[in-house]
Design an enzyme around this catalytic site. Structure first.
Site, PDB file in Angstrom:
ATOM      1  N   HIS A  29       4.265  -4.157   1.518  1.00  0.00           N
ATOM      2  CA  HIS A  29       2.836  -4.407   1.715  1.00  0.00           C
ATOM      3  C   HIS A  29       2.198  -5.032   0.472  1.00  0.00           C
ATOM      4  CE1 HIS A  29      -0.684  -4.372   3.981  1.00  0.00           C
ATOM      5  NE2 HIS A  29      -0.831  -3.085   4.267  1.00  0.00           N
ATOM      6  N   ASP A  69       0.859  -8.841   4.308  1.00  0.00           N
ATOM      7  CA  ASP A  69      -0.253  -8.118   4.919  1.00  0.00           C
ATOM      8  C   ASP A  69       0.127  -7.681   6.335  1.00  0.00           C
ATOM      9  OD1 ASP A  69      -1.857  -8.449   2.682  1.00  0.00           O
ATOM     10  OD2 ASP A  69      -2.624 -10.386   3.380  1.00  0.00           O
TER      11      ASP A  69
END
Length: 504
Positions: A475, A479
């Protein structure tokens, strides 16, 4: 004086190698232990160091040529400060005979390959006092990537085992000693063993690595405080760093084992008698360390979806016989998933990228890692440039890499450089899981079991072969929108394989 550079012992059942790369060319100056070339066998990559300082002479075996054990690779013209002539074993064989007759020969750790600095002695096939023949298997070493077999450098009697089973040894460390070696069979090792003996009688006159000398001066250490692991006991920069760390923090080092034992709860005596304690292999230790490092470093998140496998299964059933007849390999599901992932990675390139410090490195190619379970543990062979391969090429590569993985014959180079990974837990019956990243990659796709389930299709309930898909991603760089988009594109390509042909 000309010194010969020959192919080192490659291990039991390995009789030849291919010259992969020459790092030097004729006329170049070379130092003792400087890497001259790299050989590739069907098991490992072997680096060949220079036996002496001097000038590179003739290269006898060019890149791409296949050479046997002890074959002549090149010659070195010894210059000022070059290693003594006895190091060049193949030339002064007669001079080595008196020392070898009734003498001893050291069994050393062979070259382990690039970036591999230590190994664990897993099995000794001989005991002290046993007679051994030249090239007979003595022991097996385990590194974090491959197993390395160590043959006897000479015939004689195994006089001493320096590194017992379970011991961790560094590159070029002594494993054992063979005594009573015959003059004719000692060859290179006997002459090489004569050099340390001569050095011992006159004091250590072997030049240490320049970087090591500088490091010792900066650390305030003398040469007698550092144990050299280079050829003939030369002190290398890594030896100085290890000695400095030991001198600076002896207390934490001694206390280190305690926390590792702390989590284990007390075990009743009757239960302890029925337990079996087995030391983890180096491969398993490395797998554990890398997976834990991935959890500690990356911000791992997993997103899920499901795919209707009806179209892929129908296409496979329709063409599998023709595919096998033409290409000589079975049409499986992995080529469809590989193609679908390559297609999706073009639209969401961050899933195929990696973080390097404060930079993001985008890859304009796909080196696809395919996780494979083996008796030794999980390995991830890499299919290079999978994005430019056909279905047949992908299936052939997966079949070949999988067989080599199960046989333990994958080289280290074949397991490095991947940009994205596919893991198929469905072959073991897994219905759903969240795979863990293979650092420094930023994405891994988990495939699972195909299971018939009732699905609502155009307002009607129908039975369809369904598979859950899982994408674990970093992450920090990917995204949620990008991860979901990637997985949706994979789903669309599999549910309508014609999209792959149309690049949609």
């Amino acid at each position: 004086m000309s010194i010969e550079v020959r192919v080192p012992t490659l291990g039991e059942s390995v009789t030849e190698a291919t010259v992969a790369t020459w790092f030097k060319k004729p006329g170049d100056a070379v130092a003792v232990d400087e890497m001259l070339c790299e050989l590739e066998t069907d098991k490992v990559t072997v680096e060949v160091p220079s036996p002496a300082a001097g000038v590179m002479g003739e290269i006898v075996a060019a890149e791409g040529e296949t050479v046997g054990v002890d074959a002549l690779l090149a010659t070195i013209a010894a210059g000022e400060g070059a290693a003594p002539a006895p190091v060049a074993a193949p030339v002064p064989a007669a001079a080595a005979a008196p020392a070898a007759s009734g003498g001893s020969v050291d069994v050393m750790v062979p070259t382990l390959g690039e970036s591999v600095t230590e190994a664990t002695v897993s099995t000794w096939f001989k005991q002290v006092g046993d007679s051994v023949a030249q090239d007979e298997m003595l022991c097996e070493l385990e590194t974090d990537k491959v197993s390395v077999e160590v043959p006897a450098p000479a015939a004689g009697v195994l006089a001493e085992i320096v590194a017992p089973e379970g011991a961790t040894v560094e590159a070029s460390a002594k494993l054992a000693v063979i005594s009573g070696a015959a003059a004719g069979s000692v060859a290179a090792p006997a002459a090489a063993a004569a050099t340390p003996a001569a050095a011992a009688s006159t004091g250590k006159d072997i030049a240490n690595a320049p970087s090591a000398e500088k490091a010792m001066a900066e650390a305030g250490l003398s040469a007698d405080q550092v144990t050299g692991t280079g050829r003939d006991g030369r002190i290398m920069k890594e030896d100085v760093a290890r000695a400095a760390a030991t001198a600076a923090a002896p207390a934490p080092t001694a206390a280190a084992p305690a926390p590792a034992q702390a989590p284990r709860a007390p075990v009743a005596a009757q239960d302890a008698a029925r337990e079996e304690r087995v030391r983890m292999t180096r491969l398993r230790q490395t797998i554990a360390k890398r997976l834990k490092d991935a959890q500690n470093t990356a911000a791992i998140l997993t997103t899920f979806n499901e795919v209707d496998m009806t179209e892929v299964m129908g296409l496979r059933n329709e063409y599998k016989d023709l595919f096998l007849k033409k290409h000589g390999v079975k049409l499986g599901f992995m080529s469809f998933f590989t193609k679908a992932c390559c297609h999706a990675l073009k639209e969401v390139p961050e899933v195929n990228a990696e973080i390097d410090g404060t930079d993001i490195v985008y890859k304009n190619f796909v080196h696809m890692g395919v996780a494979a379970g083996t008796p030794q543990g999980l390995v991830v062979p890499v299919i290079r440039d999978a994005d430019s391969m056909s279905f047949a090429d992908i299936e052939k590569a997966i079949a070949e890499k999988g067989k080599r993985a199960r046989d333990g014959k994958l080289s280290m180079a074949e397991m490095q450089g991947g940009t994205f990974t596919i893991s198929n837990g469905g072959v073991y019956g897994s219905l759903m899981s969240s795979p863990i990243l293979n650092p420094p990659q930023s994405g891994i796709l988990g495939m699972h079991k195909i299971q018939d389930r009732p699905m609502v299709i155009n307002g009607e309930i129908k039975i369809r072969p369904m598979m859950y898909l899982a994408l674990s991603y970093d992450h920090r760089i990917v995204d949620g929108k990008g991860a979901v988009t990637f997985l949706v594109r994979v789903k669309e390509a599999l549910e309508d394989p014609r999209r792959l042909l149309m690049d949609l």
